[in-house]
Design a protein around this motif. Sequence first.
Motif, PDB file in Angstrom:
ATOM      1  N   LEU A  73       0.474  -1.581   0.074  1.00 58.81           N
ATOM      2  CA  LEU A  73       0.698  -0.319   0.144  1.00 58.81           C
ATOM      3  C   LEU A  73       0.868   1.315   0.312  1.00 58.81           C
ATOM      4  O   LEU A  73       2.274   1.276   0.424  1.00 58.81           O
ATOM      5  N   ILE A  74       0.325   2.064  -1.076  1.00 60.42           N
ATOM      6  CA  ILE A  74       1.364   3.230  -0.478  1.00 60.42           C
ATOM      7  C   ILE A  74       0.565   4.283   0.534  1.00 60.42           C
ATOM      8  O   ILE A  74      -0.566   4.436   0.505  1.00 60.42           O
ATOM      9  N   ARG A  75       1.424   4.573   1.427  1.00 59.16           N
ATOM     10  CA  ARG A  75       0.794   5.873   2.478  1.00 59.16           C
ATOM     11  C   ARG A  75       1.741   6.486   2.896  1.00 59.16           C
ATOM     12  O   ARG A  75       2.623   7.023   2.792  1.00 59.16           O
ATOM     13  N   LEU A  76       0.997   7.825   2.486  1.00 62.30           N
ATOM     14  CA  LEU A  76       1.684   9.469   2.346  1.00 62.30           C
ATOM     15  C   LEU A  76       1.178  10.131   4.040  1.00 62.30           C
ATOM     16  O   LEU A  76      -0.014   9.877   3.890  1.00 62.30           O
ATOM     17  N   ASP A  77       1.696  10.696   4.129  1.00 66.01           N
ATOM     18  CA  ASP A  77       1.284  12.052   5.393  1.00 66.01           C
ATOM     19  C   ASP A  77       0.122  12.363   4.592  1.00 66.01           C
ATOM     20  O   ASP A  77       0.460  13.313   3.594  1.00 66.01           O
ATOM     21  N   GLY A  78      -1.170  12.415   5.544  1.00 68.63           N
ATOM     22  CA  GLY A  78      -1.939  13.517   5.344  1.00 68.63           C
ATOM     23  C   GLY A  78      -3.281  12.503   3.870  1.00 68.63           C
ATOM     24  O   GLY A  78      -3.653  13.471   3.475  1.00 68.63           O
ATOM     25  N   ILE A  79      -2.874  11.744   3.386  1.00 66.86           N
ATOM     26  CA  ILE A  79      -3.296  11.308   2.229  1.00 66.86           C
ATOM     27  C   ILE A  79      -3.659   9.389   1.889  1.00 66.86           C
ATOM     28  O   ILE A  79      -3.310   9.043   2.854  1.00 66.86           O
ATOM     29  N   PRO A  80      -5.074   8.976   2.506  1.00 64.74           N
ATOM     30  CA  PRO A  80      -5.512   7.752   2.705  1.00 64.74           C
ATOM     31  C   PRO A  80      -4.664   6.925   1.854  1.00 64.74           C
ATOM     32  O   PRO A  80      -4.008   6.914   1.204  1.00 64.74           O
ATOM     33  N   ALA A  81      -4.385   5.355   2.705  1.00 63.97           N
ATOM     34  CA  ALA A  81      -3.606   4.819   2.183  1.00 63.97           C
ATOM     35  C   ALA A  81      -4.477   4.983   0.777  1.00 63.97           C
ATOM     36  O   ALA A  81      -5.475   4.774   0.445  1.00 63.97           O
ATOM     37  N   MET A  82      -3.079   3.391  -0.743  1.00 61.20           N
ATOM     38  CA  MET A  82      -3.722   3.749  -2.009  1.00 61.20           C
ATOM     39  C   MET A  82      -3.376   2.330  -2.639  1.00 61.20           C
ATOM     40  O   MET A  82      -1.975   2.395  -2.021  1.00 61.20           O
ATOM     41  N   VAL A  83      -3.332   1.943  -3.454  1.00 62.17           N
ATOM     42  CA  VAL A  83      -3.228   1.475  -4.302  1.00 62.17           C
ATOM     43  C   VAL A  83      -3.062   1.363  -5.944  1.00 62.17           C
ATOM     44  O   VAL A  83      -4.563   1.944  -6.341  1.00 62.17           O
ATOM     45  N   SER A  84      -2.069   1.466  -6.931  1.00 59.13           N
ATOM     46  CA  SER A  84      -2.053   1.811  -8.090  1.00 59.13           C
ATOM     47  C   SER A  84      -2.736   0.684  -9.091  1.00 59.13           C
ATOM     48  O   SER A  84      -1.714  -0.330  -9.042  1.00 59.13           O
ATOM     49  N   PHE A  85      -3.047   0.869  -9.631  1.00 61.98           N
ATOM     50  CA  PHE A  85      -2.718  -0.604 -10.519  1.00 61.98           C
ATOM     51  C   PHE A  85      -4.116  -0.400 -11.843  1.00 61.98           C
ATOM     52  O   PHE A  85      -4.269   1.240 -12.389  1.00 61.98           O
ATOM     53  N   ALA A  86      -3.767  -1.055 -13.051  1.00 61.75           N
ATOM     54  CA  ALA A  86      -4.308  -0.994 -14.326  1.00 61.75           C
ATOM     55  C   ALA A  86      -5.060  -2.456 -14.385  1.00 61.75           C
ATOM     56  O   ALA A  86      -5.160  -3.177 -13.907  1.00 61.75           O
ATOM     57  N   ASP A  87      -6.331  -2.293 -14.776  1.00 68.22           N
ATOM     58  CA  ASP A  87      -7.597  -3.222 -15.509  1.00 68.22           C
ATOM     59  C   ASP A  87      -6.796  -3.732 -16.101  1.00 68.22           C
ATOM     60  O   ASP A  87      -5.674  -3.350 -16.911  1.00 68.22           O
ATOM     61  N   PRO A  88      -7.190  -5.051 -16.689  1.00 71.18           N
ATOM     62  CA  PRO A  88      -6.873  -5.935 -17.289  1.00 71.18           C
ATOM     63  C   PRO A  88      -6.644  -5.486 -18.976  1.00 71.18           C
ATOM     64  O   PRO A  88      -5.896  -5.841 -19.755  1.00 71.18           O
ATOM     65  N   ASP A  89      -8.056  -4.033 -19.617  1.00 71.49           N
ATOM     66  CA  ASP A  89      -6.958  -2.934 -20.535  1.00 71.49           C
ATOM     67  C   ASP A  89      -6.135  -1.840 -20.312  1.00 71.49           C
ATOM     68  O   ASP A  89      -6.118  -1.784 -21.712  1.00 71.49           O
ATOM     69  N   GLY A  90      -5.633  -2.257 -19.806  1.00 71.10           N
ATOM     70  CA  GLY A  90      -5.045  -1.078 -19.016  1.00 71.10           C
ATOM     71  C   GLY A  90      -5.178   0.226 -18.766  1.00 71.10           C
ATOM     72  O   GLY A  90      -4.342   1.234 -18.772  1.00 71.10           O
ATOM     73  N   ASN A  91      -6.303   0.708 -18.034  1.00 69.98           N
ATOM     74  CA  ASN A  91      -6.643   1.594 -17.932  1.00 69.98           C
ATOM     75  C   ASN A  91      -6.916   2.187 -16.504  1.00 69.98           C
ATOM     76  O   ASN A  91      -6.774   1.628 -15.509  1.00 69.98           O
ATOM     77  N   GLY A  92      -6.008   3.713 -16.083  1.00 75.96           N
ATOM     78  CA  GLY A  92      -5.361   3.287 -15.152  1.00 75.96           C
ATOM     79  C   GLY A  92      -6.124   3.373 -13.500  1.00 75.96           C
ATOM     80  O   GLY A  92      -7.701   4.383 -14.348  1.00 75.96           O
ATOM     81  N   LEU A  93      -6.450   3.152 -13.059  1.00 74.73           N
ATOM     82  CA  LEU A  93      -7.376   2.879 -11.712  1.00 74.73           C
ATOM     83  C   LEU A  93      -6.480   2.756 -10.394  1.00 74.73           C
ATOM     84  O   LEU A  93      -5.205   3.150 -10.485  1.00 74.73           O
ATOM     85  N   VAL A  94      -7.101   3.659  -9.510  1.00 73.64           N
ATOM     86  CA  VAL A  94      -6.234   4.138  -8.077  1.00 73.64           C
ATOM     87  C   VAL A  94      -7.685   3.554  -6.499  1.00 73.64           C
ATOM     88  O   VAL A  94      -8.730   4.359  -7.279  1.00 73.64           O
TER      89      VAL A  94
END
Length: 127
Positions: A95-116
């Motif tokens: 998980l990406i954890r930055l000060d003041g920002i909620p925990a997040m995960v960055s990924f792409a769907d099977p078609d390559g579309n960016g999602l977080v």
Amino acid sequence: MALTTRVLSVSVPVAEQDAALAFYTEVLGCELVTDVEVWPGARMVEVVPPGSAVSLVLLPPDSEIPVAIRLGTTDAQSAHDAIRESAATLHNDELIRLDGIPAMVSFADPDGNGLVYLEDADRNGPQ
């Protein structure tokens, strides 16, 4: 239980953030929500149409901030685990954890579309 609580924001790739900000606010009537340098060289400009719960994030295509659809989730770790087990492309091992920002995960769907996925403070989803 569904992992996704709601759509938080959608990135719009723009050639020049100041020009895009002027267009979206002065011509389209959106309201400025955020204009910050998240880290050196990574500026996040976010606008929202009046009355909308979904914002638009105006990012250059080469931004270190992912051009993506941002989704809320009640449990970022469970979302990370589910994505790891799926056909999606996971962009971070933990998980990406930055000060003041909620925990997040960055990924792409099977078609390559960016999602977080961002751990959503509003655990009840949309009102």
